[in-house]
Motif scaffolding. Structure first.
Motif, PDB file in Angstrom:
ATOM      1  N   ALA A  13       0.835  -1.208   0.000  1.00 21.48           N
ATOM      2  CA  ALA A  13       0.000   0.000   0.000  1.00 21.48           C
ATOM      3  C   ALA A  13       0.865   1.251   0.000  1.00 21.48           C
ATOM      4  N   LEU A  14       1.944   1.248   0.761  1.00 21.77           N
ATOM      5  CA  LEU A  14       2.848   2.403   0.790  1.00 21.77           C
ATOM      6  C   LEU A  14       3.569   2.592  -0.541  1.00 21.77           C
ATOM      7  N   VAL A  15       3.987   1.498  -1.145  1.00 20.35           N
ATOM      8  CA  VAL A  15       4.663   1.579  -2.446  1.00 20.35           C
ATOM      9  C   VAL A  15       3.705   2.115  -3.503  1.00 20.35           C
ATOM     10  N   ASN A  16       2.494   1.572  -3.542  1.00 18.88           N
ATOM     11  CA  ASN A  16       1.500   2.067  -4.505  1.00 18.88           C
ATOM     12  C   ASN A  16       1.136   3.520  -4.231  1.00 18.88           C
ATOM     13  N   ALA A  17       1.066   3.883  -2.957  1.00 14.38           N
ATOM     14  CA  ALA A  17       0.780   5.271  -2.593  1.00 14.38           C
ATOM     15  C   ALA A  17       1.914   6.193  -3.043  1.00 14.38           C
ATOM     16  N   ALA A  18       3.147   5.714  -2.940  1.00 13.18           N
ATOM     17  CA  ALA A  18       4.291   6.522  -3.392  1.00 13.18           C
ATOM     18  C   ALA A  18       4.195   6.775  -4.894  1.00 13.18           C
ATOM     19  N   ILE A  19       3.859   5.749  -5.665  1.00 16.08           N
ATOM     20  CA  ILE A  19       3.710   5.911  -7.120  1.00 16.08           C
ATOM     21  C   ILE A  19       2.594   6.912  -7.410  1.00 16.08           C
ATOM     22  N   SER A  20       1.473   6.768  -6.723  1.00 18.93           N
ATOM     23  CA  SER A  20       0.347   7.690  -6.929  1.00 18.93           C
ATOM     24  C   SER A  20       0.692   9.117  -6.530  1.00 18.93           C
ATOM     25  N   GLU A  21       1.382   9.272  -5.422  1.00 22.21           N
ATOM     26  CA  GLU A  21       1.734  10.616  -4.935  1.00 22.21           C
ATOM     27  C   GLU A  21       2.745  11.287  -5.870  1.00 22.21           C
ATOM     28  N   ILE A  22       3.708  10.528  -6.358  1.00 24.39           N
ATOM     29  CA  ILE A  22       4.660  11.067  -7.342  1.00 24.39           C
ATOM     30  C   ILE A  22       3.902  11.490  -8.595  1.00 24.39           C
ATOM     31  N   GLY A  23       2.983  10.646  -9.026  1.00 26.00           N
ATOM     32  CA  GLY A  23       2.174  10.978 -10.197  1.00 26.00           C
ATOM     33  C   GLY A  23       1.341  12.217  -9.976  1.00 26.00           C
ATOM     34  N   HIS A  24       0.760  12.340  -8.799  1.00 21.93           N
ATOM     35  CA  HIS A  24      -0.082  13.500  -8.482  1.00 21.93           C
ATOM     36  C   HIS A  24       0.743  14.782  -8.459  1.00 21.93           C
ATOM     37  N   ARG A  25       1.926  14.716  -7.893  1.00 26.95           N
ATOM     38  CA  ARG A  25       2.767  15.908  -7.747  1.00 26.95           C
ATOM     39  C   ARG A  25       3.692  16.135  -8.948  1.00 26.95           C
ATOM     40  N   GLU A  54      13.700   7.686   0.815  1.00 26.06           N
ATOM     41  CA  GLU A  54      14.502   7.126  -0.286  1.00 26.06           C
ATOM     42  C   GLU A  54      14.213   5.632  -0.459  1.00 26.06           C
ATOM     43  N   ASN A  55      14.078   4.910   0.653  1.00 21.15           N
ATOM     44  CA  ASN A  55      13.797   3.472   0.570  1.00 21.15           C
ATOM     45  C   ASN A  55      12.391   3.204   0.028  1.00 21.15           C
ATOM     46  N   ILE A  56      11.435   4.053   0.382  1.00 15.05           N
ATOM     47  CA  ILE A  56      10.077   3.900  -0.171  1.00 15.05           C
ATOM     48  C   ILE A  56      10.107   4.147  -1.675  1.00 15.05           C
ATOM     49  N   LEU A  57      10.823   5.186  -2.097  1.00 18.72           N
ATOM     50  CA  LEU A  57      10.891   5.516  -3.525  1.00 18.72           C
ATOM     51  C   LEU A  57      11.616   4.427  -4.309  1.00 18.72           C
ATOM     52  N   THR A  58      12.658   3.860  -3.712  1.00 22.24           N
ATOM     53  CA  THR A  58      13.362   2.749  -4.363  1.00 22.24           C
ATOM     54  C   THR A  58      12.426   1.546  -4.509  1.00 22.24           C
ATOM     55  N   ALA A  59      11.665   1.265  -3.460  1.00 18.64           N
ATOM     56  CA  ALA A  59      10.695   0.158  -3.528  1.00 18.64           C
ATOM     57  C   ALA A  59       9.624   0.436  -4.583  1.00 18.64           C
ATOM     58  N   ILE A  64       7.428  -0.821 -10.067  1.00 20.35           N
ATOM     59  CA  ILE A  64       7.176  -0.482 -11.469  1.00 20.35           C
ATOM     60  C   ILE A  64       7.916  -1.451 -12.390  1.00 20.35           C
ATOM     61  N   LEU A  65       9.168  -1.743 -12.055  1.00 21.05           N
ATOM     62  CA  LEU A  65       9.943  -2.687 -12.869  1.00 21.05           C
ATOM     63  C   LEU A  65       9.328  -4.090 -12.822  1.00 21.05           C
ATOM     64  N   ALA A  66       8.824  -4.486 -11.658  1.00 18.23           N
ATOM     65  CA  ALA A  66       8.197  -5.812 -11.530  1.00 18.23           C
ATOM     66  C   ALA A  66       6.911  -5.886 -12.349  1.00 18.23           C
ATOM     67  N   MET A  67       6.119  -4.814 -12.343  1.00  9.45           N
ATOM     68  CA  MET A  67       4.887  -4.795 -13.149  1.00  9.45           C
ATOM     69  C   MET A  67       5.231  -4.906 -14.629  1.00  9.45           C
TER      70      MET A  67
END
Length: 195
Positions: A13-25, A54-59, A64-67
């Motif tokens: 959930a945190l990893v997906n939230a990080a992707i969404s938050e980066i996308g939003h911002r 940094e570790n959340i963003l790396t995850a 993304i690479l795994a998808m």
């Protein structure tokens, strides 16, 4: 105290939230608090699981690479010829799961971050090596000596569609990117068989 058995669910959930938050911002200028809020957990729990932003963003980049890798495996399943497998690489690259606004924004942000972050730079190198290897595997039987040059061109075309889309305001059109990239590959193969 974290609930037992919830760590994998909350990490995802945190990893997906990080992707969404980066996308939003549209940048990596996000905070752990913003990511945690989007994931529905406390920032303390986010720090507990990952230790740092940094570790959340790396995850997130690994996710993304795994998808992308999973979509590529699915797209190539049952494909027999090098051209079919090249087309599958294109299909996976622009799948609905990969070529969507938040993931596109994350890619662009990670490209920028790779200039200063060793982790981001390393992950982008992993992506580039995988893409290059996949392309070369299919191109070598078709083009031999020109396989490396053509692989670089196709990779640049794929990356270019992501960069161009990141700078646009309209919704991503993965189908148009697929059509254009496959047309380039098919035209190139026709020219190679004529020569």
């Amino acid at each position: 105290m974290p609930k037992i058995g919830m760590e994998p669910v909350r990490r995802l959930a945190l990893v997906n939230a990080a992707i969404s938050e980066i996308g939003h911002r549209g940048s990596l200028d996000v905070t752990v608090t913003q990511i945690a809020k989007r994931a529905g957990v406390s920032s303390a729990l986010a720090h507990h699981y990952f230790g740092s932003k940094e570790n959340i963003l790396t995850a997130a980049m690994w996710r993304i690479l795994a998808m992308l890798a999973a979509d590529l495996r699915d797209a190539q399943h049952g494909k027999k010829t090098p051209i079919e497998r090249l087309h599958a690489i294109v299909d996976a690259s622009f799948s609905d799961r990969n070529f969507r606004p938040d993931v596109i924004a994350a890619w662009l942000a990670f490209y920028v971050s790779a200039q200063t972050s060793n982790d981001a730079h390393r992950l982008l190198k992993v992506y580039h090596r995988r893409l290059r290897s996949n392309l070369l595997h299919e191109l070598r039987p078709l083009l031999a000596a020109d396989a490396e040059r053509v692989a670089e061109t196709i990779a640049a075309l794929i990356d270019g569609f992501y960069i161009r889309q990141a700078l646009r305001t309209e919704a991503p059109d993965g189908k148009a990117a697929v059509v254009a990239t496959k047309a380039f590959i098919d035209d190139l193969m026709k020219r190679e068989t004529i020569s």
